[in-house]
Design a protein around this motif. Structure first.
Motif, PDB file in Angstrom:
ATOM      1  N   LYS A 118       0.838  -1.200   0.000  1.00 19.98           N
ATOM      2  CA  LYS A 118       0.000   0.000   0.000  1.00 19.98           C
ATOM      3  C   LYS A 118       0.870   1.247   0.000  1.00 19.98           C
ATOM      4  CE  LYS A 118      -3.990  -2.051   2.345  1.00 19.98           C
ATOM      5  NZ  LYS A 118      -4.898  -1.970   3.510  1.00 19.98           N
ATOM      6  N   ASN A 119       0.320   2.337  -0.529  1.00 20.93           N
ATOM      7  CA  ASN A 119       1.036   3.606  -0.549  1.00 20.93           C
ATOM      8  C   ASN A 119       1.162   4.173   0.857  1.00 20.93           C
ATOM      9  OD1 ASN A 119       1.283   3.570  -3.371  1.00 20.93           O
ATOM     10  ND2 ASN A 119      -0.677   4.623  -3.646  1.00 20.93           N
ATOM     11  N   GLY A 120       2.225   4.952   1.085  1.00 25.41           N
ATOM     12  CA  GLY A 120       2.422   5.562   2.387  1.00 25.41           C
ATOM     13  C   GLY A 120       2.860   4.555   3.423  1.00 25.41           C
ATOM     14  N   PHE A 121       2.725   4.954   4.675  1.00 25.61           N
ATOM     15  CA  PHE A 121       3.159   4.096   5.780  1.00 25.61           C
ATOM     16  C   PHE A 121       2.131   4.128   6.898  1.00 25.61           C
ATOM     17  CE2 PHE A 121       5.103   3.447   9.899  1.00 25.61           C
ATOM     18  CZ  PHE A 121       5.851   2.291   9.702  1.00 25.61           C
ATOM     19  N   SER A 122       1.845   2.962   7.486  1.00 23.13           N
ATOM     20  CA  SER A 122       0.962   2.909   8.649  1.00 23.13           C
ATOM     21  C   SER A 122       1.250   1.647   9.448  1.00 23.13           C
ATOM     22  CB  SER A 122      -0.511   2.924   8.217  1.00 23.13           C
ATOM     23  OG  SER A 122      -1.354   2.906   9.357  1.00 23.13           O
ATOM     24  N   ALA A 123       1.643   1.830  10.692  1.00 25.66           N
ATOM     25  CA  ALA A 123       1.858   0.720  11.618  1.00 25.66           C
ATOM     26  C   ALA A 123       1.044   1.000  12.874  1.00 25.66           C
ATOM     27  CB  ALA A 123       3.338   0.574  11.956  1.00 25.66           C
ATOM     28  N   ALA A 124       0.680  -0.052  13.592  1.00 24.42           N
ATOM     29  CA  ALA A 124      -0.141   0.124  14.786  1.00 24.42           C
ATOM     30  C   ALA A 124       0.303  -0.822  15.885  1.00 24.42           C
ATOM     31  CB  ALA A 124      -1.616  -0.117  14.462  1.00 24.42           C
ATOM     32  N   CYS A 125       0.204  -0.336  17.105  1.00 25.27           N
ATOM     33  CA  CYS A 125       0.529  -1.139  18.281  1.00 25.27           C
ATOM     34  C   CYS A 125      -0.698  -1.147  19.189  1.00 25.27           C
ATOM     35  CB  CYS A 125       1.728  -0.521  19.000  1.00 25.27           C
ATOM     36  SG  CYS A 125       2.086  -1.241  20.627  1.00 25.27           S
ATOM     37  N   TYR A 126      -1.068  -2.326  19.696  1.00 29.85           N
ATOM     38  CA  TYR A 126      -2.240  -2.390  20.559  1.00 29.85           C
ATOM     39  C   TYR A 126      -2.069  -3.459  21.626  1.00 29.85           C
ATOM     40  CZ  TYR A 126      -3.376  -5.996  17.034  1.00 29.85           C
ATOM     41  OH  TYR A 126      -3.331  -7.060  16.169  1.00 29.85           O
ATOM     42  N   HIS A 127      -2.845  -3.343  22.681  1.00 25.99           N
ATOM     43  CA  HIS A 127      -2.803  -4.316  23.764  1.00 25.99           C
ATOM     44  C   HIS A 127      -3.268  -5.675  23.242  1.00 25.99           C
ATOM     45  CE1 HIS A 127      -3.641  -6.255  27.632  1.00 25.99           C
ATOM     46  NE2 HIS A 127      -2.830  -5.341  28.160  1.00 25.99           N
ATOM     47  N   LYS A 128      -2.622  -6.731  23.710  1.00 31.35           N
ATOM     48  CA  LYS A 128      -2.911  -8.062  23.188  1.00 31.35           C
ATOM     49  C   LYS A 128      -4.366  -8.486  23.405  1.00 31.35           C
ATOM     50  CE  LYS A 128      -1.185 -10.337  27.390  1.00 31.35           C
ATOM     51  NZ  LYS A 128      -0.148 -11.262  27.952  1.00 31.35           N
ATOM     52  N   ASP A 129      -5.032  -7.892  24.406  1.00 26.64           N
ATOM     53  CA  ASP A 129      -6.441  -8.235  24.644  1.00 26.64           C
ATOM     54  C   ASP A 129      -7.360  -7.705  23.547  1.00 26.64           C
ATOM     55  OD1 ASP A 129      -5.682  -9.538  26.927  1.00 26.64           O
ATOM     56  OD2 ASP A 129      -6.354  -7.976  28.314  1.00 26.64           O
ATOM     57  N   LEU A 130      -6.836  -6.830  22.687  1.00 27.17           N
ATOM     58  CA  LEU A 130      -7.616  -6.335  21.550  1.00 27.17           C
ATOM     59  C   LEU A 130      -7.495  -7.245  20.329  1.00 27.17           C
ATOM     60  CD1 LEU A 130      -6.853  -2.500  21.661  1.00 27.17           C
ATOM     61  CD2 LEU A 130      -9.120  -3.542  21.835  1.00 27.17           C
ATOM     62  N   GLU A 131      -6.632  -8.261  20.387  1.00 28.08           N
ATOM     63  CA  GLU A 131      -6.376  -9.080  19.201  1.00 28.08           C
ATOM     64  C   GLU A 131      -7.631  -9.782  18.656  1.00 28.08           C
ATOM     65  OE1 GLU A 131      -4.476 -11.105  16.031  1.00 28.08           O
ATOM     66  OE2 GLU A 131      -4.309  -9.172  17.034  1.00 28.08           O
ATOM     67  N   PRO A 132      -8.514 -10.351  19.495  1.00 32.32           N
ATOM     68  CA  PRO A 132      -9.725 -10.965  18.916  1.00 32.32           C
ATOM     69  C   PRO A 132     -10.545  -9.974  18.080  1.00 32.32           C
ATOM     70  CG  PRO A 132      -9.442 -11.676  21.179  1.00 32.32           C
ATOM     71  CD  PRO A 132      -8.437 -10.576  20.950  1.00 32.32           C
ATOM     72  N   PHE A 133     -10.667  -8.747  18.563  1.00 32.82           N
ATOM     73  CA  PHE A 133     -11.393  -7.708  17.838  1.00 32.82           C
ATOM     74  C   PHE A 133     -10.677  -7.356  16.531  1.00 32.82           C
ATOM     75  CE2 PHE A 133     -11.699  -3.014  17.211  1.00 32.82           C
ATOM     76  CZ  PHE A 133     -13.020  -2.946  16.817  1.00 32.82           C
ATOM     77  N   MET A 134      -9.357  -7.187  16.613  1.00 35.85           N
ATOM     78  CA  MET A 134      -8.581  -6.836  15.429  1.00 35.85           C
ATOM     79  C   MET A 134      -8.565  -7.981  14.408  1.00 35.85           C
ATOM     80  SD  MET A 134      -7.586  -3.757  15.926  1.00 35.85           S
ATOM     81  CE  MET A 134      -7.193  -2.547  17.200  1.00 35.85           C
ATOM     82  N   ALA A 135      -8.386  -9.201  14.901  1.00 31.43           N
ATOM     83  CA  ALA A 135      -8.327 -10.363  14.012  1.00 31.43           C
ATOM     84  C   ALA A 135      -9.655 -10.564  13.293  1.00 31.43           C
ATOM     85  CB  ALA A 135      -7.961 -11.607  14.806  1.00 31.43           C
ATOM     86  N   ARG A 136     -10.742 -10.329  14.000  1.00 34.56           N
ATOM     87  CA  ARG A 136     -12.058 -10.466  13.382  1.00 34.56           C
ATOM     88  C   ARG A 136     -12.229  -9.450  12.259  1.00 34.56           C
ATOM     89  NH1 ARG A 136     -15.599 -13.391  11.104  1.00 34.56           N
ATOM     90  NH2 ARG A 136     -17.795 -12.979  11.593  1.00 34.56           N
ATOM     91  N   GLY A 137     -11.751  -8.243  12.481  1.00 33.38           N
ATOM     92  CA  GLY A 137     -11.823  -7.228  11.438  1.00 33.38           C
ATOM     93  C   GLY A 137     -11.004  -7.606  10.217  1.00 33.38           C
ATOM     94  N   ARG A 138      -9.809  -8.169  10.442  1.00 30.16           N
ATOM     95  CA  ARG A 138      -8.979  -8.581   9.312  1.00 30.16           C
ATOM     96  C   ARG A 138      -9.641  -9.716   8.529  1.00 30.16           C
ATOM     97  NH1 ARG A 138      -4.818  -8.034  13.301  1.00 30.16           N
ATOM     98  NH2 ARG A 138      -4.681 -10.297  13.547  1.00 30.16           N
ATOM     99  N   ALA A 139     -10.272 -10.641   9.259  1.00 27.63           N
ATOM    100  CA  ALA A 139     -10.922 -11.773   8.604  1.00 27.63           C
ATOM    101  C   ALA A 139     -12.102 -11.305   7.749  1.00 27.63           C
ATOM    102  CB  ALA A 139     -11.389 -12.781   9.650  1.00 27.63           C
ATOM    103  N   LEU A 140     -12.895 -10.394   8.280  1.00 26.22           N
ATOM    104  CA  LEU A 140     -14.043  -9.884   7.530  1.00 26.22           C
ATOM    105  C   LEU A 140     -13.592  -9.098   6.299  1.00 26.22           C
ATOM    106  CD1 LEU A 140     -16.292  -8.755  10.522  1.00 26.22           C
ATOM    107  CD2 LEU A 140     -16.747 -10.658   8.952  1.00 26.22           C
ATOM    108  N   LYS A 141     -12.501  -8.357   6.456  1.00 31.11           N
ATOM    109  CA  LYS A 141     -11.970  -7.611   5.319  1.00 31.11           C
ATOM    110  C   LYS A 141     -11.476  -8.566   4.235  1.00 31.11           C
ATOM    111  CE  LYS A 141      -8.852  -3.808   4.172  1.00 31.11           C
ATOM    112  NZ  LYS A 141      -7.851  -2.833   4.705  1.00 31.11           N
ATOM    113  N   ALA A 142     -10.849  -9.661   4.660  1.00 30.41           N
ATOM    114  CA  ALA A 142     -10.366 -10.659   3.700  1.00 30.41           C
ATOM    115  C   ALA A 142     -11.516 -11.313   2.944  1.00 30.41           C
ATOM    116  CB  ALA A 142      -9.551 -11.722   4.420  1.00 30.41           C
ATOM    117  N   GLU A 143     -12.697 -11.334   3.568  1.00 32.13           N
ATOM    118  CA  GLU A 143     -13.886 -11.881   2.914  1.00 32.13           C
ATOM    119  C   GLU A 143     -14.489 -10.896   1.916  1.00 32.13           C
ATOM    120  OE1 GLU A 143     -16.673 -13.013   5.899  1.00 32.13           O
ATOM    121  OE2 GLU A 143     -15.287 -14.393   6.910  1.00 32.13           O
ATOM    122  N   GLY A 144     -13.960  -9.701   1.889  1.00 32.27           N
ATOM    123  CA  GLY A 144     -14.466  -8.696   0.955  1.00 32.27           C
ATOM    124  C   GLY A 144     -15.487  -7.763   1.560  1.00 32.27           C
ATOM    125  N   LYS A 145     -15.673  -7.827   2.867  1.00 30.44           N
ATOM    126  CA  LYS A 145     -16.644  -6.951   3.524  1.00 30.44           C
ATOM    127  C   LYS A 145     -16.147  -5.509   3.527  1.00 30.44           C
ATOM    128  CE  LYS A 145     -19.659 -10.094   5.040  1.00 30.44           C
ATOM    129  NZ  LYS A 145     -19.070 -11.308   4.424  1.00 30.44           N
TER     130      LYS A 145
END
Length: 226
Positions: free
Chosen positions: A103-130
């Motif tokens: 992707k163009n530009g730069f973007s990195a993110a750091c988050y508490h590990k307890d947020l991973e289920p929420f983040m992972a779910r978002g990545r999975a839905l995005k991979a499905e084309g949502k």
């Protein structure tokens, strides 16, 4: 004859004074010109180079994490081959998501590990084309159903900028800046006392109030010391 000699002496003195004044004026003008036309030195950094290796992805991603915690953060994300992998193992409370090199530009993110289920779910839905709103609505319903939680006060650190170039010595990304998200699920302006839009630069405000994704936005002022 006496009057002629006196006149000649007086004339010589006038010529000498005029010559001296002209010399002094020329020096002063020269100094003034030099001062006003000399370019102001600017500090430039010529060390920025492309982020073109997995090592560079890791180093720049870790800039999103608190400095004291970087050594033990887990880093995940797309590698240079385009595979979503664990780029670096870690054992502290932080997970860092590296920049996507495709992707163009730069973007990195750091988050508490307890947020991973929420983040992972978002990545999975995005991979499905949502799309963005679909992902928002699906996670809202799933959180209401207790499928995952967002811990109150969990923080997301975002390090982003328009250029995918960095200084290998410091890992600093060119023109990248930090901003912060503090999650407060279901919070509102009334429950927090925060406005729903930024009042001024560097002022916190609440975004997505009343939803599972309610959060405080904090965008620090730009650091002009480069």
């Amino acid at each position: 004859m006496k009057h002629i000699i006196t006149a000649l002496i007086f004339t010589g003195l006038l010529i000498s004074c005029n010559s001296s004044d002209k010399t002094n004026t020329t020096i002063q003008n020269s100094e003034t010109t030099e001062t006003t036309t000399k370019p102001t030195p600017t500090e430039t950094n010529n060390n920025f180079t492309a982020i073109d290796s997995d090592e560079a992805l890791i180093a720049t991603a870790l800039m999103a994490a608190p400095e004291a915690s970087r050594a033990n953060c887990k880093v995940i994300g797309y590698n240079m081959a385009g595979e979503f992998v664990t780029l670096k193992e870690g054992d502290n409370e932080f997970i860092v998501l590296a920049d996507d090199p495709k992707k163009n530009g730069f973007s990195a993110a750091c988050y508490h590990k307890d947020l991973e289920p929420f983040m992972a779910r978002g990545r999975a839905l995005k991979a499905e084309g949502k799309k963005h709103q679909d992902i928002f609505d699906i996670r809202e319903e799933e959180m209401k159903a207790g499928k995952f939680t967002i811990p109150t006060g969990a923080t997301l650190h975002i390090y982003s900028g328009p250029k995918a170039e960095y200084d290998p010595e410091t890992a600093k990304v060119d023109d990248a800046k930090l901003r912060y998200v503090v999650y407060l699920p279901w919070a509102t302006a009334a429950s927090t006392g925060l406005p729903e839009a930024p009042v001024a630069s560097n002022h916190p405000w609440i975004m997505n109030p009343g939803t599972h994704r309610a959060h405080i936005m904090i965008s620090p002022l730009a650091d002009d010391n480069k």
